[in-house]
Enzyme design. Sequence first.
Site, PDB file in Angstrom:
ATOM      1  N   HIS A   1       5.735   6.817  -7.893  1.00  0.00           N
ATOM      2  CA  HIS A   1       4.739   7.004  -7.336  1.00  0.00           C
ATOM      3  C   HIS A   1       5.873   6.879  -6.243  1.00  0.00           C
ATOM      4  CE1 HIS A   1       1.052   3.721  -6.662  1.00  0.00           C
ATOM      5  NE2 HIS A   1       1.475   4.353  -4.996  1.00  0.00           N
TER       6      HIS A   1
ATOM      7  N   ASN B   1      -8.439   7.814  -7.149  1.00  0.00           N
ATOM      8  CA  ASN B   1      -8.037   7.650  -5.778  1.00  0.00           C
ATOM      9  C   ASN B   1      -9.132   7.158  -5.527  1.00  0.00           C
ATOM     10  OD1 ASN B   1      -5.747   6.531  -7.876  1.00  0.00           O
ATOM     11  ND2 ASN B   1      -4.413   6.700  -6.265  1.00  0.00           N
TER      12      ASN B   1
HETATM   13  C1  BGC Z   1      -1.700   4.502  -2.852  1.00  0.00           C
HETATM   14  C2  BGC Z   1      -1.227   3.265  -2.901  1.00  0.00           C
HETATM   15  C3  BGC Z   1      -1.011   2.401  -1.284  1.00  0.00           C
HETATM   16  C4  BGC Z   1      -2.922   2.180  -1.647  1.00  0.00           C
HETATM   17  C5  BGC Z   1      -3.373   1.944  -0.377  1.00  0.00           C
HETATM   18  C6  BGC Z   1      -2.990   5.047  -1.696  1.00  0.00           C
HETATM   19  O1  BGC Z   1      -3.077   5.880  -0.628  1.00  0.00           O
HETATM   20  O2  BGC Z   1      -1.503   5.096  -4.202  1.00  0.00           O
HETATM   21  O3  BGC Z   1       0.604   3.533  -3.150  1.00  0.00           O
HETATM   22  O4  BGC Z   1      -1.015   1.235  -0.878  1.00  0.00           O
HETATM   23  O5  BGC Z   1      -3.719   4.251  -1.027  1.00  0.00           O
HETATM   24  O6  BGC Z   1      -3.642   2.746   1.457  1.00  0.00           O
END
Ligand code: BGC
Length: 458
Positions: free
Chosen positions: A129, A299
């Site tokens: 990460h 995500n």
């Molecule tokens: C990432 C996280 C980040 C989140 C909010 C994602 O892009 O994996 O590490 O905190 O978004 O910005």
Amino acid sequence: MDETTTPRQRMPRFPHGFAWGAATAAFQIEGSTTVDGRGPSIWDTFTAQPGRVVDGSDATTSADSYRRWRDDIALLRDLGVDDYRFSIAWPRIQPGGTGPANGAGLDHYSRFVDALGEAGIEPLVTLYHWDLPQALEDEGGWLARDTAQRFADYATLVVDGLGDRVTRWITLNEPAMTSLQGYALGELAPGRTLMLDALPTVHHQLLGHGLALAAIRAARPDAVVGITNNHTLVEPASAEASDLVAAGAFDAIYNRIFAEPVLLGRYPDLSALGLERFPGLEDGDLELIGAPIDFYGVNFYNPTRVAAPSPGSPFAQAGLPFEPVEYQGAPVTGFGWPVVPEALTRLLVGLRESYGDALPPVVITENGASYPDEVVDGRVADASRIAYLDGHVRAVHAAIEAGVDVRGYEVWSLIDNFEWADGYTQRFGLVHLDLETGERTRKDSFAWYRELIAGQRG
Ligand code: BGC
């Protein structure tokens, strides 16, 4: 929240076995950056450079989770999650990016995994990460093909050490952000501004995924392995042909160059960017990258509206065939990101339509929102976050109803933490972090999520 709005009564039921969890990442919560032999990562270097982080902060303490991990497990237990997505810090395992495992670093995670097991919480471990050992960046970082092999070696060390208790692994988190923001635009570590010359970092990360996948399978045939990509739903700013073309090019560079090699074993057509062959690609690479995975991590935060670049804009000047534009007509988070839950349904249905049976079961490995939360009389009333999460959980359910096989949902994040180049200005947690004392205060969204999970079980 009164009885009539209690999600426990109104949230539709998810399929049996759907896993509810929360997510964090090592660099964002651990602190203790020089403890137990940890080496420097690109993020230590980046945060030490003036002007890189908006509030001038760093992650040397953050949520202090390297020391306060028992508190985190107590929170997770109270929340009632099925699993916890966290990451291992590569520079704790290989301080210089190569060589044998640093016993003290591995022991930390070993204790943590044991304690999770005792709490009945399944680990979902991200191997990378964003905290690349600085020593590897000094050798070219993800611009260097060799980093892919280094990553596979590191993955092997971790799986050898923890694979008897950890089954589910995520190789990389959001390679898109590393390439686009880290190497192309310079907004994240390592802060390079290479624009299209950053493209080899895409391929080398994906190759690292492929090599690590093979290494994990060799070490642990029972391992359950996936990758996490950040996806946005791309909407053309208008029905004009130029905006449609721009949206297609943006979709290719943000979503499809990371999804298609993994799911289909090929890169999308990038002739709009003047590319015939993907930079860095060698014979045999796509077989490794496209080897079957057990789940696909998504995500999702928000959709993006995209137009043809306006003349003279930075995008036009950089020769890019697109420009993201303001998303009007939606509420926004603390980051200014538009809140459009149904975009998640459309994204998931779109993945299924695009990739069909090549799409393995999906896990939402991050979803959440930042708001300027404050503790008032011991309470954090974060109704906006509850609304965001409630809408997006329902959006996942709608995707399942539409035939997408989604198996789990991880809230970003368990606790307020170091939000990369935005320091501590953006709070994403279900738990509020007092930056002075380290005190943890459950927000209203914590109670909401706990009730949601309990309701799905009851
Ligand atoms: C990432 C996280 C980040 C989140 C909010 C994602 O892009 O994996 O590490 O905190 O978004 O910005």
